[in-house]
Design a protein around this motif. Sequence first.
Motif, short mmCIF file in Angstrom:
data_model
loop_
_atom_site.label_atom_id
_atom_site.label_comp_id
_atom_site.label_asym_id
_atom_site.label_seq_id
_atom_site.Cartn_x
_atom_site.Cartn_y
_atom_site.Cartn_z
N ALA A 149 -30.65 -17.64 -59.19
CA ALA A 149 -30.95 -17.11 -60.52
C ALA A 149 -30.59 -15.63 -60.63
CB ALA A 149 -32.44 -17.30 -60.82
N SER A 150 -29.96 -15.07 -59.60
CA SER A 150 -29.71 -13.62 -59.57
C SER A 150 -28.89 -13.14 -60.76
CB SER A 150 -29.00 -13.25 -58.27
OG SER A 150 -29.72 -13.68 -57.15
N GLY A 151 -27.85 -13.89 -61.14
CA GLY A 151 -27.02 -13.47 -62.26
C GLY A 151 -27.84 -13.32 -63.54
N ALA A 152 -28.68 -14.31 -63.81
CA ALA A 152 -29.53 -14.24 -65.00
C ALA A 152 -30.51 -13.09 -64.90
CB ALA A 152 -30.27 -15.56 -65.18
N ILE A 153 -31.06 -12.85 -63.70
CA ILE A 153 -32.03 -11.77 -63.51
C ILE A 153 -31.37 -10.41 -63.67
CG2 ILE A 153 -33.58 -10.71 -61.83
CD1 ILE A 153 -34.08 -13.56 -60.74
N PHE A 154 -30.13 -10.27 -63.21
CA PHE A 154 -29.40 -9.02 -63.44
C PHE A 154 -29.22 -8.80 -64.95
CE2 PHE A 154 -28.59 -8.55 -59.04
CZ PHE A 154 -28.06 -7.29 -58.82
N GLY A 155 -28.99 -9.86 -65.70
CA GLY A 155 -28.88 -9.73 -67.15
C GLY A 155 -30.18 -9.27 -67.78
N TRP A 191 -28.14 -2.44 -55.23
CA TRP A 191 -28.23 -3.80 -54.70
C TRP A 191 -26.98 -4.60 -55.06
CZ3 TRP A 191 -29.55 -6.79 -51.16
CH2 TRP A 191 -29.61 -8.18 -51.32
N LEU A 192 -26.41 -4.34 -56.21
CA LEU A 192 -25.17 -5.01 -56.60
C LEU A 192 -24.05 -4.71 -55.60
CD1 LEU A 192 -23.47 -6.62 -58.65
CD2 LEU A 192 -23.08 -4.48 -59.88
N VAL A 193 -23.99 -3.46 -55.16
CA VAL A 193 -22.96 -3.07 -54.19
C VAL A 193 -23.26 -3.65 -52.81
CG1 VAL A 193 -21.89 -1.11 -53.01
CG2 VAL A 193 -22.41 -0.95 -55.45
N VAL A 210 -23.30 -10.01 -48.65
CA VAL A 210 -24.11 -11.17 -48.25
C VAL A 210 -24.30 -12.20 -49.36
CG1 VAL A 210 -25.35 -9.98 -46.41
CG2 VAL A 210 -26.21 -9.84 -48.75
N THR A 211 -24.05 -11.84 -50.60
CA THR A 211 -24.25 -12.78 -51.71
C THR A 211 -23.06 -12.71 -52.66
OG1 THR A 211 -25.40 -11.14 -53.08
CG2 THR A 211 -26.76 -12.46 -51.59
N SER A 212 -23.17 -13.39 -53.77
CA SER A 212 -22.09 -13.43 -54.76
C SER A 212 -22.19 -12.23 -55.70
CB SER A 212 -22.16 -14.73 -55.56
OG SER A 212 -21.26 -14.69 -56.65
N TRP A 213 -21.43 -11.18 -55.42
CA TRP A 213 -21.45 -10.02 -56.31
C TRP A 213 -20.88 -10.39 -57.67
CZ3 TRP A 213 -17.00 -8.35 -58.56
CH2 TRP A 213 -15.78 -8.73 -57.98
N LEU A 258 -24.97 -9.18 -65.24
CA LEU A 258 -25.29 -7.84 -65.72
C LEU A 258 -24.51 -7.51 -66.99
CD1 LEU A 258 -26.82 -5.14 -64.83
CD2 LEU A 258 -24.59 -4.43 -63.97
N LEU A 259 -23.22 -7.79 -66.99
CA LEU A 259 -22.38 -7.47 -68.15
C LEU A 259 -22.74 -8.33 -69.36
CD1 LEU A 259 -18.91 -7.07 -66.37
CD2 LEU A 259 -20.45 -5.26 -67.17
N ALA A 260 -22.92 -9.63 -69.13
CA ALA A 260 -23.27 -10.51 -70.25
C ALA A 260 -24.64 -10.16 -70.83
CB ALA A 260 -23.24 -11.97 -69.79
N GLY A 261 -25.61 -9.95 -69.95
CA GLY A 261 -26.95 -9.59 -70.42
C GLY A 261 -26.96 -8.27 -71.16
N GLY A 262 -26.19 -7.29 -70.66
CA GLY A 262 -26.12 -6.01 -71.34
C GLY A 262 -25.51 -6.13 -72.72
N ALA A 263 -24.45 -6.93 -72.85
CA ALA A 263 -23.79 -7.11 -74.15
C ALA A 263 -24.73 -7.78 -75.15
CB ALA A 263 -22.53 -7.95 -73.98
#
Length: 308
Positions: free
Chosen positions: A204-210, A239-241, A246-249, A256-261
């Motif tokens: 769920a990391s991508g959604a959480i970054f958003g 953490w993104l860097v 170790v994970t899918s950056w 992050l980009l989609a959530g920000g938009a």
Amino acid sequence: MDSESAVTTCYRHPEVECYVRCVRCERYICPDCMREAAVGHQCPECVKEGARSMRQARTLVGGRVSAVPVVTYVLIVLNVLVYLAELVRPEIVDRFAMVGAGLAGPDGGHYLWMDPYPAGFAPEGLVGGEWYRLLTGAFLHLPPTEGTFGIAHVVMNMLALWNLGRLVEPMLGRVHYLALYLLSALGGSVLVLLVAPEDSVVGASGAIFGVGAAYYVMARRVGADMSQVNRFMAGLLLWLVLSAFVTSWEGHLGGLLAGGAVAVAFAYAPRDGRRTVVQVGVCVALVVVLGVAAVVKVSELTGGGVPL
């Protein structure tokens, strides 16, 4: 004068004698039908009518105010239930993880994508028409015995969602928040497809970054003290860097980009009759852009065909 003619009864209970009138409609009401008002009592119908006509409080983006972050709780429960299902049936991960292009071998194994592929092999992932993986992968996590984190993967993500969701959901309202979460998950999956289509990605990391990006946008919009918010965003970007090792950056950055938009569209849409149109329009436009990008990439991987 006939004394019986002076007897008044409740309009809802004709058998009950009463002498109190509703202060709005002036109908007689018995004690069971009395609803306390600022002055006197009202009947049940007038109370309901008053509630319907009362102006509902709205969040800054136009959503309904909700003190309890129900969507966040539901998302956490859903992720945990899916994780428990993984423990019972580990094959769920291979079946629903975000995979752009892979091959299922005749021995049941999973292999790197090639086009054309050998006889006996079958495409899996988006190249195999499994478009649902764009979202289902965001509800899966690494099994306890696999990956760098194991069970810590789901624990860390759910803690992050717990802390961020309780801040962001009340700012947006439930519908806006759910839309942002799902679009962030979709954005993360599409960037994985574009950059690393052969990777199998879960979390769920991508959604959480958003959601984290939305926290920053909304804090600026309401004029909050940005010192703490900026420290949070610095940690998120760090953490993104670091997570690139170790994970899918790609999933993190895409979310992050989609959530920000989406958050910018929600927060800065004109506060008049056009607000809903602008917000919905931006969300639809983002889905179209992500969808077209995904279709084009899959077409490239399959040599021009788009499996459905």
